[in-house]
Design a protein around this motif. Structure first.
Motif, PDB file in Angstrom:
ATOM      1  N   VAL A 189     -29.936 -19.978 -30.919  1.00  0.00           N
ATOM      2  CA  VAL A 189     -30.130 -19.594 -32.317  1.00  0.00           C
ATOM      3  C   VAL A 189     -28.802 -19.135 -32.921  1.00  0.00           C
ATOM      4  N   MET A 190     -28.067 -18.319 -32.176  1.00  0.00           N
ATOM      5  CA  MET A 190     -26.768 -17.849 -32.643  1.00  0.00           C
ATOM      6  C   MET A 190     -25.803 -19.003 -32.860  1.00  0.00           C
ATOM      7  N   ALA A 191     -25.781 -19.929 -31.931  1.00  0.00           N
ATOM      8  CA  ALA A 191     -24.859 -21.064 -32.042  1.00  0.00           C
ATOM      9  C   ALA A 191     -25.173 -21.907 -33.277  1.00  0.00           C
ATOM     10  N   LEU A 192     -26.454 -22.152 -33.538  1.00  0.00           N
ATOM     11  CA  LEU A 192     -26.839 -22.940 -34.714  1.00  0.00           C
ATOM     12  C   LEU A 192     -26.485 -22.195 -36.001  1.00  0.00           C
ATOM     13  N   LEU A 193     -26.727 -20.886 -36.017  1.00  0.00           N
ATOM     14  CA  LEU A 193     -26.413 -20.093 -37.207  1.00  0.00           C
ATOM     15  C   LEU A 193     -24.929 -20.160 -37.537  1.00  0.00           C
ATOM     16  N   VAL A 194     -24.092 -19.984 -36.545  1.00  0.00           N
ATOM     17  CA  VAL A 194     -22.649 -19.968 -36.783  1.00  0.00           C
ATOM     18  C   VAL A 194     -22.146 -21.348 -37.186  1.00  0.00           C
ATOM     19  N   ALA A 195     -22.612 -22.385 -36.489  1.00  0.00           N
ATOM     20  CA  ALA A 195     -22.112 -23.733 -36.760  1.00  0.00           C
ATOM     21  C   ALA A 195     -22.509 -24.219 -38.146  1.00  0.00           C
ATOM     22  N   VAL A 196     -23.763 -24.016 -38.527  1.00  0.00           N
ATOM     23  CA  VAL A 196     -24.245 -24.504 -39.821  1.00  0.00           C
ATOM     24  C   VAL A 196     -23.921 -23.513 -40.934  1.00  0.00           C
ATOM     25  N   GLY A 197     -24.049 -22.218 -40.634  1.00  0.00           N
ATOM     26  CA  GLY A 197     -23.797 -21.200 -41.653  1.00  0.00           C
ATOM     27  C   GLY A 197     -22.385 -21.221 -42.184  1.00  0.00           C
ATOM     28  N   ALA A 198     -21.431 -21.553 -41.324  1.00  0.00           N
ATOM     29  CA  ALA A 198     -20.036 -21.613 -41.772  1.00  0.00           C
ATOM     30  C   ALA A 198     -19.845 -22.653 -42.869  1.00  0.00           C
ATOM     31  N   LYS A 199     -20.729 -23.662 -42.923  1.00  0.00           N
ATOM     32  CA  LYS A 199     -20.582 -24.741 -43.901  1.00  0.00           C
ATOM     33  C   LYS A 199     -21.423 -24.539 -45.152  1.00  0.00           C
ATOM     34  N   VAL A 200     -22.633 -23.953 -45.014  1.00  0.00           N
ATOM     35  CA  VAL A 200     -23.556 -23.975 -46.150  1.00  0.00           C
ATOM     36  C   VAL A 200     -23.759 -22.622 -46.831  1.00  0.00           C
ATOM     37  N   ILE A 201     -23.434 -21.514 -46.174  1.00  0.00           N
ATOM     38  CA  ILE A 201     -23.624 -20.207 -46.807  1.00  0.00           C
ATOM     39  C   ILE A 201     -22.421 -19.885 -47.676  1.00  0.00           C
ATOM     40  N   PRO A 202     -22.627 -19.579 -48.956  1.00  0.00           N
ATOM     41  CA  PRO A 202     -21.496 -19.205 -49.815  1.00  0.00           C
ATOM     42  C   PRO A 202     -21.063 -17.771 -49.531  1.00  0.00           C
ATOM     43  N   GLU A 203     -19.755 -17.539 -49.617  1.00  0.00           N
ATOM     44  CA  GLU A 203     -19.245 -16.186 -49.434  1.00  0.00           C
ATOM     45  C   GLU A 203     -19.530 -15.371 -50.690  1.00  0.00           C
ATOM     46  N   SER A 204     -19.809 -14.098 -50.523  1.00  0.00           N
ATOM     47  CA  SER A 204     -19.964 -13.196 -51.671  1.00  0.00           C
ATOM     48  C   SER A 204     -19.453 -11.822 -51.285  1.00  0.00           C
ATOM     49  N   ARG A 205     -18.874 -11.160 -52.259  1.00  0.00           N
ATOM     50  CA  ARG A 205     -18.347  -9.815 -52.029  1.00  0.00           C
ATOM     51  C   ARG A 205     -18.221  -9.100 -53.364  1.00  0.00           C
ATOM     52  N   ASN A 206     -18.059  -7.811 -53.287  1.00  0.00           N
ATOM     53  CA  ASN A 206     -17.752  -7.025 -54.478  1.00  0.00           C
ATOM     54  C   ASN A 206     -16.261  -7.185 -54.764  1.00  0.00           C
ATOM     55  N   PRO A 207     -15.873  -7.683 -55.949  1.00  0.00           N
ATOM     56  CA  PRO A 207     -14.457  -7.953 -56.203  1.00  0.00           C
ATOM     57  C   PRO A 207     -13.607  -6.703 -56.359  1.00  0.00           C
ATOM     58  N   ASP A 208     -14.231  -5.556 -56.587  1.00  0.00           N
ATOM     59  CA  ASP A 208     -13.454  -4.327 -56.788  1.00  0.00           C
ATOM     60  C   ASP A 208     -14.136  -3.171 -56.058  1.00  0.00           C
ATOM     61  N   PRO A 209     -14.189  -3.226 -54.712  1.00  0.00           N
ATOM     62  CA  PRO A 209     -15.007  -2.277 -53.966  1.00  0.00           C
ATOM     63  C   PRO A 209     -14.322  -0.948 -53.651  1.00  0.00           C
ATOM     64  N   GLY A 210     -13.006  -0.921 -53.686  1.00  0.00           N
ATOM     65  CA  GLY A 210     -12.303   0.272 -53.229  1.00  0.00           C
ATOM     66  C   GLY A 210     -12.170   0.268 -51.719  1.00  0.00           C
ATOM     67  N   PRO A 211     -11.519   1.259 -51.152  1.00  0.00           N
ATOM     68  CA  PRO A 211     -11.279   1.298 -49.703  1.00  0.00           C
ATOM     69  C   PRO A 211     -12.554   1.615 -48.918  1.00  0.00           C
ATOM     70  N   TRP A 212     -12.549   1.181 -47.654  1.00  0.00           N
ATOM     71  CA  TRP A 212     -13.639   1.504 -46.723  1.00  0.00           C
ATOM     72  C   TRP A 212     -13.311   2.852 -46.110  1.00  0.00           C
ATOM     73  N   ASP A 213     -14.093   3.875 -46.423  1.00  0.00           N
ATOM     74  CA  ASP A 213     -13.770   5.249 -46.062  1.00  0.00           C
ATOM     75  C   ASP A 213     -14.158   5.542 -44.605  1.00  0.00           C
ATOM     76  N   LEU A 214     -13.167   5.562 -43.718  1.00  0.00           N
ATOM     77  CA  LEU A 214     -13.438   5.765 -42.291  1.00  0.00           C
ATOM     78  C   LEU A 214     -14.059   7.128 -41.976  1.00  0.00           C
ATOM     79  N   PRO A 215     -13.619   8.232 -42.614  1.00  0.00           N
ATOM     80  CA  PRO A 215     -14.303   9.504 -42.344  1.00  0.00           C
ATOM     81  C   PRO A 215     -15.797   9.449 -42.646  1.00  0.00           C
ATOM     82  N   SER A 216     -16.177   8.721 -43.687  1.00  0.00           N
ATOM     83  CA  SER A 216     -17.603   8.583 -43.991  1.00  0.00           C
ATOM     84  C   SER A 216     -18.325   7.789 -42.909  1.00  0.00           C
ATOM     85  N   VAL A 217     -17.654   6.773 -42.364  1.00  0.00           N
ATOM     86  CA  VAL A 217     -18.244   5.987 -41.277  1.00  0.00           C
ATOM     87  C   VAL A 217     -18.543   6.880 -40.084  1.00  0.00           C
TER      88      VAL A 217
END
Length: 532
Positions: A189-217
């Motif tokens: 299942v993992m192999a199929l997800l990675v092989a096909v997902g790399a081609k068909v899933i669009p990337e998305s992100r917050n364009p202005d997220p700010g830093p990832w706060d390590l102390p909060s993590v």
């Protein structure tokens, strides 16, 4: 602020709310991750009796094997959801899938309880990347509320399908191979997800997220793990000063985490999301539902195999109706919620699950297959309606830019409820089980091993004379069933309480019928309605 969705080599952006081509194909790949997690969650329960006999964990170690995954994943979900918003949800999903597969191999070849606990903990780290990323990507792929409801229903249905396929496939594997093979079914299942997902899933992100706060993590990880650990240990060992210190440190870390989020310009988790009553009510309903269900689910496979002496495949088939009910209810949930109301569907679903658990308080060794299947089917239907609609409410309540963090909150409630449920309800079963009196003539070392776990009782009974073995096993089985019945009663009370809470907290919540701009938390009243 706009949401960036990159596609193809050129990384072109789509910032409008028009239907995205290929979104259903992308969904088909996304739900593979959900299927993978669902399969993994169920096969552990089936493999527990075999694992217990081979690795010989103590009762406490057996609980840790069951709940360490939930501890770690609950502590990291918010951090990973926020990380996905920053570096890209697709990237995080694919990395997490590879890691999850690798840790499945480590679990399959564990040679000691400690190694299995470590493998499950590392699986939790990888698993924390999967669920928030899938839900966040769905939120950004489907802008039409009706399409999104169906997509969430399919997402939930695949989770239930994983829980259905897991026991049956796991039962077949356990009947023909060693217990470690049940973890290796994640790999294709993992192999199929990675092989096909790399081609068909669009990337998305917050364009202005700010830093990832390590102390909060660090704070949220220490806080959640510390509190849950303290609850677990207090339930098993009683209240001691060292347990109280761990719990206090965890609670303090969570307080500091919340205060820090309120002061950061780019918080790991936007606390204003909780101002939306629908969001908060849905999260609370999820947490209480899983808390009430998880302890019983964890011990169900042991009941079917060690008390009713079913084969692993037979036990998997008995559990199948729960997943069937959840799949059907999940696919219909959005349609039903629009024709009735959100709170009727959620509160009603939780009440149905609670009443089914009341029926579980009468379980005994001679409970028939038909009765078990009916109870589990009803549980599946109620849970399918409730979880699908609460997930829709949560995703619909937040801006797309914060979909990862919001999804992480939803999944944190799920995993935290699972950890607390196994810790509290599981500890009830364990403590009541250990109280049985061993039959006369049973050697003390054998009696001690039998009290550690039901798996231990099954193992030592094979080393005793026939009359002593039968008496010891019957006594241990009766004690175990008594603990499960009490845990089911506690779980029923939790579910019925959650139903009442959902009825009030979700008052006035509705699922939208057409695309519209999602208001920010600042634009909502405390009831979750747009400000005039």
């Amino acid at each position: 602020m706009t949401e960036t969705i990159a596609s193809g080599r050129a990384g072109s952006a789509h910032v409008d709310d028009q239907p995205r081509p290929g979104r259903w194909l992308a969904l088909a790949v996304l739900v593979l991750a959900v299927l993978l997690v669902g399969v993994d969650a169920t096969v552990l329960g089936l493999a527990t009796p075999f694992l217990s006999e081979d690795l010989r964990p103590s009762g406490t170690q057996l609980l840790w094997i069951g709940d360490i995954y939930s501890f770690v994943i609950a502590g990291l979900l918010v951090s990973m959801g926020s990380l996905g918003d920053r570096i890209g949800r697709k990237k995080l999903l694919l990395l997490g899938s590879v890691g999850f597969g690798a840790m499945s191999v480590l679990a399959a070849y564990a040679t000691s309880p400690e190694m299995m606990i470590a493998a499950r903990a590392l699986q939790g780290v990888a698993g924390a990347t999967l669920m928030p990323a899938t839900l966040a990507l769905i939120r950004n792929l489907f802008h039409d509320p009706r399409e999104r409801s169906l997509a969430i229903g399919i997402w939930g249905a695949m989770a239930s399908a994983g829980m259905a396929v897991g026991p049956v496939l796991g039962g077949f594997l356990l009947g023909h191979f060693w217990w470690g093979s049940v973890f290796l079914i994640n790999l294709p299942v993992m192999a199929l997800l990675v092989a096909v997902g790399a081609k068909v899933i669009p990337e998305s992100r917050n364009p202005d997220p700010g830093p990832w706060d390590l102390p909060s993590v660090v704070l949220v990880l220490v806080g959640i793990v510390g509190v849950v650990y303290a609850v677990k240990e207090a339930a098993v060992e009683g209240y001691r000063w060292d347990i109280a210190v761990v719990g206090a440190v965890g609670a303090l870390a969570l307080v500091v985490f919340v205060r820090r989020q309120l002061t950061l310009d780019s918080p790991l988790l936007n606390m204003k999301l909780f101002h939306h009553r629908g969001f908060s009510g849905a999260v609370l309903a999820d947490l209480l539902t899983i808390l009430g269900l998880s302890g019983l689910v964890f011990f169900l496979s042991q009941f079917l195999q060690m008390v009713q002496e079913r084969s692993p495949l037979n036990a998997g088939l008995v559990e199948l109706p729960a997943a069937v009910g959840a799949v059907g209810a999940g696919l219909a949930a959005g349609w039903v919620a629009r024709r009735l109301s959100v709170r009727i569907v959620v509160a009603g679903g939780l009440a149905v699950v609670g009443l089914a658990l009341v029926g579980c308080t009468t379980l005994h060794g001679d409970t028939g297959t038909a009765a078990m299947c009916v109870i589990l089917f009803v549980v599946g239907v109620g849970a399918g309606f409730s979880f699908t609609v609460t997930a829709d409410v949560i995703l619909s309540s937040v801006p797309k830019e914060e979909a990862g963090a919001a999804s992480a909150v939803s999944e944190t409630a799920y995993e935290l409820g699972a950890a607390l449920g196994i810790a509290l309800l599981g500890s009830i079963v364990t403590s009541l089980y250990r109280g049985f009196s061993t039959p006369a003539g049973v050697p003390e070392p054998a009696a001690h091993a039998a009290r550690e776990s039901l798996g231990g009782a099954v193992e030592v009974s094979g080393q005793l004379p026939a009359d002593q073995a039968a008496a010891l096993l019957k006594t241990a089985q009766d004690s175990f069933v008594g603990g499960v019945d009490v845990a089911a009663g506690v779980g029923a009370a939790v579910l019925l309480s959650a139903s009442v809470a959902a009825w009030f907290l979700l008052r006035g919540q509705e699922l939208a019928n057409s695309p519209a701009a999602t208001p920010t938390p600042a634009e909502l009243t405390a009831d979750g309605a747009p400000r005039a």
